[in-house]
Scaffold this motif. Structure first.
Motif, PDB file in Angstrom:
ATOM      1  N   UNK A 146      19.509  -2.378  -7.818  1.00  0.00           N
ATOM      2  CA  UNK A 146      19.077  -1.477  -8.890  1.00  0.00           C
ATOM      3  C   UNK A 146      19.474  -0.026  -8.638  1.00  0.00           C
ATOM      4  N   UNK A 147      20.491   0.185  -7.834  1.00  0.00           N
ATOM      5  CA  UNK A 147      20.954   1.542  -7.610  1.00  0.00           C
ATOM      6  C   UNK A 147      20.139   2.254  -6.549  1.00  0.00           C
ATOM      7  N   UNK A 148      19.881   3.546  -6.779  1.00  0.00           N
ATOM      8  CA  UNK A 148      19.135   4.354  -5.828  1.00  0.00           C
ATOM      9  C   UNK A 148      17.728   4.625  -6.355  1.00  0.00           C
ATOM     10  N   UNK A 149      16.860   5.130  -5.463  1.00  0.00           N
ATOM     11  CA  UNK A 149      15.472   5.405  -5.854  1.00  0.00           C
ATOM     12  C   UNK A 149      15.370   6.778  -6.505  1.00  0.00           C
ATOM     13  N   UNK A 150      14.747   6.846  -7.667  1.00  0.00           N
ATOM     14  CA  UNK A 150      14.507   8.105  -8.359  1.00  0.00           C
ATOM     15  C   UNK A 150      13.130   8.648  -8.049  1.00  0.00           C
ATOM     16  N   UNK A 151      12.141   7.782  -7.962  1.00  0.00           N
ATOM     17  CA  UNK A 151      10.788   8.251  -7.686  1.00  0.00           C
ATOM     18  C   UNK A 151       9.972   7.140  -7.062  1.00  0.00           C
ATOM     19  N   UNK A 152       8.832   7.536  -6.484  1.00  0.00           N
ATOM     20  CA  UNK A 152       7.956   6.586  -5.784  1.00  0.00           C
ATOM     21  C   UNK A 152       6.530   6.716  -6.313  1.00  0.00           C
ATOM     22  N   UNK A 153       6.271   6.278  -7.532  1.00  0.00           N
ATOM     23  CA  UNK A 153       4.929   6.400  -8.100  1.00  0.00           C
ATOM     24  C   UNK A 153       3.885   5.708  -7.221  1.00  0.00           C
ATOM     25  N   UNK A 154       2.795   6.387  -6.947  1.00  0.00           N
ATOM     26  CA  UNK A 154       1.723   5.828  -6.122  1.00  0.00           C
ATOM     27  C   UNK A 154       0.450   5.719  -6.957  1.00  0.00           C
ATOM     28  N   UNK A 155      -0.628   5.363  -6.299  1.00  0.00           N
ATOM     29  CA  UNK A 155      -1.896   5.293  -7.004  1.00  0.00           C
ATOM     30  C   UNK A 155      -1.918   4.276  -8.120  1.00  0.00           C
ATOM     31  N   UNK A 156      -1.242   3.144  -7.920  1.00  0.00           N
ATOM     32  CA  UNK A 156      -1.218   2.073  -8.928  1.00  0.00           C
ATOM     33  C   UNK A 156      -0.723   2.583 -10.270  1.00  0.00           C
ATOM     34  N   UNK A 157       0.346   3.390 -10.230  1.00  0.00           N
ATOM     35  CA  UNK A 157       0.933   3.936 -11.459  1.00  0.00           C
ATOM     36  C   UNK A 157       1.314   2.829 -12.438  1.00  0.00           C
ATOM     37  N   UNK A 158       1.768   1.681 -11.916  1.00  0.00           N
ATOM     38  CA  UNK A 158       2.162   0.554 -12.769  1.00  0.00           C
ATOM     39  C   UNK A 158       1.070  -0.517 -12.814  1.00  0.00           C
ATOM     40  N   UNK A 159      -0.180  -0.091 -12.696  1.00  0.00           N
ATOM     41  CA  UNK A 159      -1.289  -1.022 -12.756  1.00  0.00           C
ATOM     42  C   UNK A 159      -1.634  -1.590 -11.393  1.00  0.00           C
ATOM     43  N   UNK A 160      -2.835  -2.092 -11.283  1.00  0.00           N
ATOM     44  CA  UNK A 160      -3.305  -2.644 -10.025  1.00  0.00           C
ATOM     45  C   UNK A 160      -2.990  -4.141  -9.922  1.00  0.00           C
ATOM     46  N   UNK A 194       0.840  -1.198   0.000  1.00  0.00           N
ATOM     47  CA  UNK A 194       0.000   0.000   0.000  1.00  0.00           C
ATOM     48  C   UNK A 194       0.874   1.247   0.000  1.00  0.00           C
ATOM     49  N   UNK A 195       0.431   2.296  -0.722  1.00  0.00           N
ATOM     50  CA  UNK A 195       1.263   3.489  -0.845  1.00  0.00           C
ATOM     51  C   UNK A 195       1.108   4.475   0.327  1.00  0.00           C
ATOM     52  N   UNK A 196       0.367   4.103   1.375  1.00  0.00           N
ATOM     53  CA  UNK A 196       0.292   4.962   2.556  1.00  0.00           C
ATOM     54  C   UNK A 196       1.691   5.120   3.148  1.00  0.00           C
ATOM     55  N   UNK A 197       2.129   6.381   3.302  1.00  0.00           N
ATOM     56  CA  UNK A 197       3.451   6.710   3.871  1.00  0.00           C
ATOM     57  C   UNK A 197       4.611   6.304   2.963  1.00  0.00           C
ATOM     58  N   UNK A 198       4.329   5.840   1.760  1.00  0.00           N
ATOM     59  CA  UNK A 198       5.389   5.373   0.850  1.00  0.00           C
ATOM     60  C   UNK A 198       6.223   6.567   0.388  1.00  0.00           C
ATOM     61  N   UNK A 199       7.568   6.481   0.583  1.00  0.00           N
ATOM     62  CA  UNK A 199       8.436   7.597   0.207  1.00  0.00           C
ATOM     63  C   UNK A 199       9.769   7.091  -0.325  1.00  0.00           C
ATOM     64  N   UNK A 200      10.687   8.038  -0.580  1.00  0.00           N
ATOM     65  CA  UNK A 200      11.977   7.689  -1.190  1.00  0.00           C
ATOM     66  C   UNK A 200      12.834   6.794  -0.293  1.00  0.00           C
ATOM     67  N   UNK A 201      12.685   6.903   1.014  1.00  0.00           N
ATOM     68  CA  UNK A 201      13.452   6.010   1.890  1.00  0.00           C
ATOM     69  C   UNK A 201      13.011   4.560   1.688  1.00  0.00           C
ATOM     70  N   UNK A 202      11.700   4.368   1.631  1.00  0.00           N
ATOM     71  CA  UNK A 202      11.191   3.012   1.400  1.00  0.00           C
ATOM     72  C   UNK A 202      11.621   2.497   0.032  1.00  0.00           C
ATOM     73  N   UNK A 203      11.463   3.353  -0.973  1.00  0.00           N
ATOM     74  CA  UNK A 203      11.849   2.959  -2.332  1.00  0.00           C
ATOM     75  C   UNK A 203      13.344   2.688  -2.419  1.00  0.00           C
ATOM     76  N   UNK A 240       4.674   1.910  -6.199  1.00  0.00           N
ATOM     77  CA  UNK A 240       5.645   1.610  -7.250  1.00  0.00           C
ATOM     78  C   UNK A 240       6.996   2.214  -6.948  1.00  0.00           C
ATOM     79  N   UNK A 241       7.979   1.854  -7.760  1.00  0.00           N
ATOM     80  CA  UNK A 241       9.351   2.348  -7.603  1.00  0.00           C
ATOM     81  C   UNK A 241       9.986   2.512  -8.971  1.00  0.00           C
ATOM     82  N   UNK A 242      10.760   3.583  -9.125  1.00  0.00           N
ATOM     83  CA  UNK A 242      11.650   3.742 -10.282  1.00  0.00           C
ATOM     84  C   UNK A 242      13.056   3.909  -9.725  1.00  0.00           C
ATOM     85  N   UNK A 243      13.949   2.983 -10.074  1.00  0.00           N
ATOM     86  CA  UNK A 243      15.330   2.994  -9.568  1.00  0.00           C
ATOM     87  C   UNK A 243      16.280   3.554 -10.611  1.00  0.00           C
ATOM     88  N   UNK A 244      17.439   4.021 -10.149  1.00  0.00           N
ATOM     89  CA  UNK A 244      18.396   4.668 -11.052  1.00  0.00           C
ATOM     90  C   UNK A 244      18.944   3.711 -12.096  1.00  0.00           C
TER      91      UNK A 244
END
Length: 492
Positions: free
Chosen positions: A381-395, A363-372, A434-438
């Motif tokens: 996969x390197x470091x976290x670039x972004x933390x897409x929420x709201x089922x950005x990569x599908x449900x 669940x994306x509640x409280x989901x942030x760059x530290x978690x990612x 979701x997560x996007x890594x460097x």
């Protein structure tokens, strides 16, 4: 060349009451007691197996009728029937141990030549090392062209060293200095000696000693798997790669290190397949020798020592380049409990974790760059670039396993972060994290100058240590910067 005890590393076998350790009455150890072999059906075929097992050259004769005196203990073997290809006498067909109708007047004997025609040099034991053969009274090496596990198996059997664990090439146990006697060896696997295998004529080759062939046999008393470990990671199946050489653990340089090489490590350790092959000391810097550099596996090897590489200890690296591995682990590794799905890259996507034998979302509640960041590091996969929420990569469609994840950023695995109990959430799949890594970004590309917030981004992303860093800050790019790069056509 020979063990001082005169006892084979593969089976407990000895020749006693003769003029040398390579001639005498045959005795075998069973149930912690030495006993003899009955001479019924005993002939040169069985004697050859004994001589080979003891590293005593070829069989000259197979004396019967207690030629070397009568034993006094058990008669352990009767009606032994070898094919001649066995690595040890205990592998030959015979009556069950101790079952016989003989007496010690029928004790079998063997006379071996006592002069080996092949041995392993510069290895940790007589059953592992550089292969050397004798020809025209001079020892020489074997070229690794075409050298494989079948050829190594013949060597191990000939030396009485059991089966072949690996067939390293590339002078893994150092370069020889004499002639290169054999090239393009092609054994069928049934030969009793390496000299019986097909090969170019003696001394005819197009090799140099950097291609000297080696073997590691099971009878060396060391396990090929035991010569490799992963340290400083969250489990035995993830960490810095270390290999044992000359009784000292050392690291592997990340030059040319990739998923194929990591895959061999995972397979060798029984840890499944490779998820990533982190370099640059991702799991900390080692402090001992750097044993391997420029490792190049094909993916078919059964052990890392079988892959091509520079000779042991020959490198131009420092411990900031220590190689690592993250494996899926078929057992209970923390690392296998995580994946990113529903994108074109394994380093970006919807976060899924494995629990109770089922994959589920976060669940994306409280989901942030530290978690990612923990996710990206765990997957190599390197470091976290972004933390897409709201089922950005599908449900997702299964369980929502984690909610209110709260990582400090130092954890080795997402499952180590604070969160609600497994399966306890007040979310729906519309809130899947979701997560996007460097490591998901492609090679640096030319792009227009872009303005994001209060920073001006130059035309190039710099590429440093396998991760993309923004040139102004030299820190991982922010979410807005990633968005800018996406507009230029660089899609995470």
């Amino acid at each position: 060349v020979f063990a001082d005890s005169g006892i084979s590393a593969v089976a407990q076998l000895r020749l006693v009451n003769g003029p040398s350790r390579c001639a005498g009455r045959v005795e075998v150890l069973h149930n912690q007691q030495w006993g003899t072999v009955c001479d019924d059906n005993w002939d040169l075929t069985e004697a050859r197996v004994v001589c080979r097992e003891l590293g005593c050259g070829t069989a000259l004769s197979a004396p019967r009728g207690s030629r070397f005196g009568q034993g006094t203990g058990h008669i352990w073997l009767h009606e032994v029937n070898c094919t001649g290809t066995e690595a040890a006498l205990s592998e030959c067909r015979a009556r069950p141990w101790g079952e016989h109708n003989c007496n010690h007047v029928e004790d079998a004997g063997v006379v071996c030549s006592g002069k080996p025609h092949l041995f392993c040099h510069s290895g940790p034991s007589r059953c592992a090392g550089r292969v050397e053969v004798i020809h025209k009274q001079q020892w020489g090496t074997v070229c690794d062209d075409g050298w494989n596990i079948t050829d190594a198996g013949v060597v191990c059997r000939q030396l009485g060293c059991g089966t072949a664990l690996s067939a390293p090439g590339g002078a893994r146990f150092g370069q020889g200095s004499g002639p290169i006697w054999l090239d393009e060896v092609n054994c069928a696997g049934t030969e009793a000696a390496l000299s019986e295998c097909r090969a170019k004529p003696w001394g005819d080759h197009n090799c140099h000693h950097r291609e000297d062939a080696s073997v590691v046999c099971s009878g060396s008393g060391i396990s090929e798997v035991a010569q490799l470990r992963l340290v400083n990671g969250p489990s035995r199946c993830a960490g810095r790669v270390e290999v044992l050489h000359h009784q000292l653990w050392g690291t592997v340089c990340d030059d040319s290190w990739d998923l194929i090489d990591a895959g061999i490590v995972c397979k060798q350790l029984g840890c499944g397949i490779a998820l990533s092959a982190p370099g640059a000391g991702r799991f900390g810097r080692g402090s001992d020798p750097i044993w391997l550099d420029d490792v190049q596996c094909t993916g078919t090897e059964i052990g890392l020592s079988e892959c091509r590489a520079r000779p042991w200890g020959n490198n131009n690296c420092h411990h900031g380049e220590d190689a690592g591995v993250i494996c899926t682990d078929s057992g209970n590794s923390e690392v296998i409990q995580l994946r990113l799905v529903n994108s074109s890259s394994r380093c970006a996507g919807r976060v899924e974790v494995f629990h109770n034998k089922k994959w589920g979302t976060v669940c994306n509640d409280s989901w942030d760059l530290k978690d990612a960041g923990v996710v990206c590091r765990q997957l190599g996969c390197g470091t976290a670039l972004s933390t897409p929420t709201g089922a950005h990569f599908g449900q997702g469609s299964d369980h929502i396993w984690l909610g209110n994840v709260n990582c400090t950023g130092t954890e080795a695995a997402l499952s180590q972060c604070r969160a609600r109990p497994w399966g306890d959430s007040n979310c729906t799949h519309e809130e899947d994290a979701g997560v996007v890594c460097s490591a998901n970004l492609p090679e640096p590309v030319t792009s227009p100058t872009a303005v994001t917030g209060d920073r001006v981004l130059p035309k190039f992303l710099s590429y440093t240590a396998h991760e993309f860093l923004c040139p102004v800050s030299q820190l991982p790019c922010s979410t807005s910067e990633v968005a800018a790069y996406q507009r230029w056509g660089v899609s995470p």
